[in-house]
Design an enzyme around this catalytic site. Structure first.
Site, PDB file in Angstrom:
ATOM      1  N   SER A 232       0.706  -1.388  -0.040  1.00 51.20           N
ATOM      2  CA  SER A 232       0.010   0.041   0.067  1.00 51.20           C
ATOM      3  C   SER A 232       0.898   1.019  -0.056  1.00 51.20           C
ATOM      4  CB  SER A 232      -0.893   0.010   1.078  1.00 51.20           C
ATOM      5  OG  SER A 232      -0.126   0.386   2.353  1.00 51.20           O
ATOM      6  N   ASP A 233       0.294   2.235  -0.723  1.00 53.46           N
ATOM      7  CA  ASP A 233       0.949   3.669  -0.330  1.00 53.46           C
ATOM      8  C   ASP A 233       0.629   3.856   1.360  1.00 53.46           C
ATOM      9  OD1 ASP A 233       2.027   6.052  -0.501  1.00 53.46           O
ATOM     10  OD2 ASP A 233       1.044   6.688  -2.342  1.00 53.46           O
TER      11      ASP A 233
END
Length: 796
Positions: A232-233
């Site tokens: 994920s960011d």
């Protein structure tokens, strides 16, 4: 990279390790243990995987100058070289830097497209064209992984703007999604086999990307065969069940995330099948094995197979020079103005502009690093010019309309203290900016931090009323030379958490100081403790500005210097408050009075050269009135040397535009970057960049995609089909200097002109060179044709 035998042995070790893990251990591997790393597991011989931002330099765990980082030119500059092999060398160098800093995975490259020139973070992406973006990104990924370091190709997918980036739902049609926004990722997955991909903050067509099973499991893994991790960011993962079902492997940062204990609990509650956790853990172990952190598994690249150590400064200088794009080069006195011939500039050079002395080498946001030096054009040109050639500097106009972090003349430290006054730790600062995210400096426990003091001395270079200020969120006490300028709170709400945390630069007062006389300075900052931060973080800035001078006086000085010189070189620039992560641009104008500065200097000296120091397009209303325009992007730490090389003709500016430059914002075909009611519709479809400029009745841009001049001239002699899969283009250098030409092949069909291939060639004067360019797999039926410069080739 490792062959079939190595792959099989590595997979065997992964399966053996996986078989020894219980549910809690598997779930624990999928969540960060802190800001930048995944947990180790001694029981299976698993080491800690460390990640770091790395588009232009490897920061490491700490956002600190204590361990400087090499700063390469911005990705737009790298793309402007149109050279995938040079991108590969850049990646190899960054892998070298990563290993030095104990980093195993770089959070790069950014391969989102330049959908609109207003995108605030476009300096960190390559191009408006998916083919060029994919080619440069492939070179970069290959280079990083040549060095045994992983990547996370980002931001998958549709992250072309910064406004409301955490929540925006980007509605993208199937054709545009496939042909434009997914295409660079597909090329990199197929041609470079990246070990990681980063899922973006935004949603696409109603589904947030950290939960987008259709695009992650269906397209990325299913259609393209991607076998790496999806991370994920930072703070993007929102749902435990949604993320694991959507194909997300790693939720960052930690220790608190939607994975770990929460994921194990979801399995036990029957909300998530355990086989999804097992599959994600397998991919994390595969990443660990590839980077050499899983016992019994051969690394994908053995130390003996890594590229030789590169000279970082030399390569940074080479990329900066090769990425320079010569937009205009008029003839004066029977010869082009550039390159500057030392014998012809005996009358001297007037070097003008704030960025000539203090260049902007990179964009704002998470890509920032602290290099051990930054070479300005003022210093580099002073070294490079022959003895006896006068060089006069004038500021002309300051592009910054706000105070900047304290820098020149300051000697500063950041000291953290507990509530009882105990010193917890400290570190030296290269500027007045403190940026501690997730990982605090050695010895400092975030929970114990009560105050952080930026303190030291300031020795002014000039006398007068110096300006000081603050930036951040919290309580501040600012004192200079024994005088308290501010004592109170600062809170700046912003829709983007990144910007809200850093706050708005605010001037707090002035102190009259004498040149050369050091004075004490102190900024005591108390970070808010009643805010529930998702990660431990401390951020504040001591700001400074030299005594304000009358704008007319500065312009008059620049004009006088230009009038007295043989050649005037003006450097114009954007600022961090114009181009940065966290917000999009409102316009394309240069800040301050820089346009007026160029116009006045050009009126005073017909041999005016303008260097544009920006990461993305800006309006150049004076472009036809100056002798030459040279674009240097954000050129990295060695940019000054590179520009001196180009100006004096030691190196040809070999760059070509990777994105179209509009004459004015109102001409740009795509300007909508702000969502309406949380939704941003990509209503233009595939018509972005040069594809959109082809529409009927569209105004001509200032400079077209692919444009760029050199120091010689080329004749296009032939375009022939070698076979069904490639064409050959023969070009001849008809100028007086050796040079490099980027041969660009376009397909002209019913949907307009589209880039389908390119190849750079070099030749000495009078000699020819042949570029062999592969054709795309699927060509349209006639009446389509291939175009290369003035040559055309009808498709059979």
């Amino acid at each position: 990279m490792g062959g079939v035998d190595g792959d099989e042995e590595r997979e065997g070790a992964v399966e053996a390790a996986l078989g020894r893990l219980d549910l809690d251990q598997k779930a624990g591997l999928l969540s960060g243990q802190d800001m930048w790393s995944l947990p180790a597991l001694d029981a299976i011989g698993l080491g800690t995987i460390v990640m770091s931002d790395g588009p232009i330099g490897v920061r490491g765990r700490h956002w600190s100058a204590a361990d400087p980082s090499l700063a390469l030119p911005s990705p737009t500059a790298l793309a402007a070289t149109w050279d995938p092999q040079l991108a590969r060398r850049a990646g190899q160098l960054l892998a070298q830097e990563a290993r030095r800093k104990g980093v195993h995975v770089l959070l790069a490259p950014t391969v989102n497209l330049h959908r609109s020139p207003l995108g605030g973070r476009h300096f960190e992406a390559y191009s408006e064209d998916p083919l060029l973006t994919g080619a440069i990104g492939t070179g970069y990924v290959r280079g990083v992984q040549d060095g045994g370091v992983g990547v996370t190709v980002k931001h998958f997918v549709g992250n072309e703007a910064e406004t409301d980036r955490f929540t925006v739902d980007n509605r993208i049609g199937e054709q545009a999604l496939r042909e434009l926004y997914l295409a660079p990722f597909e090329a990199i997955v197929r041609d470079a086999r990246p070990w990681g991909v980063m899922a973006a903050y935004n949603a696409v067509n109603g589904v947030t990307m950290t939960e987008h099973a259709e695009l992650v499991n269906g397209v990325l893994r299913g259609e393209w065969g991607f076998d790496g991790v999806v991370v994920s960011d930072w703070l993007a993962a929102r749902s435990t069940a949604g993320a694991i079902r959507g194909g997300l492997d790693i939720a960052m940062p930690g220790p608190h995330s939607v994975y770990g204990a929460a994921l194990a609990a979801a399995v036990r509650a029957g909300e998530v099948p355990e086989e999804l956790v097992t599959a994600a853990a397998r991919r994390v172990l595969r990443l660990a094995a590839r980077v050499g952190l899983l016992e019994g598994a051969p690394a994908a690249v053995a130390p003996a197979d890594r590229p030789e150590q590169a000279d970082g400064r030399a390569l940074a200088r080479e990329i900066a020079a090769r990425g320079c794009v010569l937009l205009r080069n008029a003839v004066r006195e029977d010869a082009p103005v550039l390159p500057l011939e030392p014998a012809a500039v005996g009358g001297g050079i007037a070097l003008i502009g704030a960025a000539a002395r203090e260049p902007r080498i990179l964009g704002g946001g998470s890509a920032q690093v602290f290099p051990d030096r930054v070479v300005s054009l003022l210093d580099a040109l002073g070294e490079a010019l022959p003895a006896g050639v006068p060089l006069e500097y004038a500021l002309g106009a300051d592009p910054s309309e706000e105070l900047a972090p304290a820098a020149g003349g300051f000697a500063l430290r950041a000291v953290a203290r507990a509530a009882d006054g105990r010193e917890l730790g400290s570190e030296a600062l290269p500027s007045g900016q403190v940026q501690w995210f997730g990982e605090m400096p050695d010895g400092i426990d975030f929970d114990e931090v009560h105050t952080v003091e930026v303190c030291g001395t300031f020795t002014p270079a000039v006398g007068g009323a110096h300006r000081f200020g603050t930036r951040g969120t919290g309580a501040f006490t600012l004192a200079v030379a024994g005088e308290v300028l501010y004592d109170g709170p600062q809170f700046d709400p912003h829709s983007d958490p990144f910007e809200a945390f850093f706050g708005t630069p605010t001037q707090r007062g002035t102190v009259r100081l004498a040149a050369g006389v050091p004075v004490p300075v102190s900024l005591c900052f108390a970070p808010p403790k009643d805010v529930d931060l998702p990660i431990p973080a401390v951020g504040c800035s001591l700001l400074h500005g030299e005594p304000e001078r009358d704008g007319e006086e500065l312009l008059a000085e620049a004009v006088a210097a230009a009038r007295a010189a043989h050649t005037a070189v003006v450097v114009v620039a954007t600022t961090e408050r114009v181009e940065s992560e966290g917000f999009d641009r409102a316009d394309l104008r240069l800040p301050g009075r820089q346009d007026e500065l160029v116009a006045r200097v050009a009126a005073a000296n017909p041999r005016t050269v303008v260097i544009v120091n920006s990461g993305a397009p800006v309006e150049l209303p004076w472009r036809e009135d100056v002798a030459a325009v040279l674009l240097c992007w954000f050129p990295g730490q060695e940019g000054g040397h590179a520009l001196a090389d180009v100006l004096l003709g030691r190196v040809e500016p070999g760059g070509r535009l990777p994105t179209t430059w509009p004459a004015q914002l109102s001409d740009a075909p795509v300007t909508q970057v702000a969502p309406r009611d949380g939704v941003l519709v990509y209503e233009e479809g595939v018509r972005i960049g040069y594809r959109a400029w082809q529409r009927a009745g569209a105004p001509a841009p200032a400079y077209a995609f692919g444009h760029g001049l050199g120091y010689t001239s080329w004749a296009y002699e032939s375009l022939t089909a070698l076979d069904a899969v490639s064409v050959a283009v023969r070009v001849r250098n008809v100028g007086r200097r050796a040079g490099r030409e980027v041969v660009q092949l376009y397909l002209d069909g019913a949907d307009g002109r589209v880039l389908v291939g390119f190849c750079a060639v070099s030749a000495p004067p009078g000699e020819s060179a042949e570029a062999v360019i592969p054709l795309p797999h699927h060509l349209p039926p006639p009446p389509a044709q291939l175009t290369c410069g003035p040559l055309t080739l009808p498709l059979p």
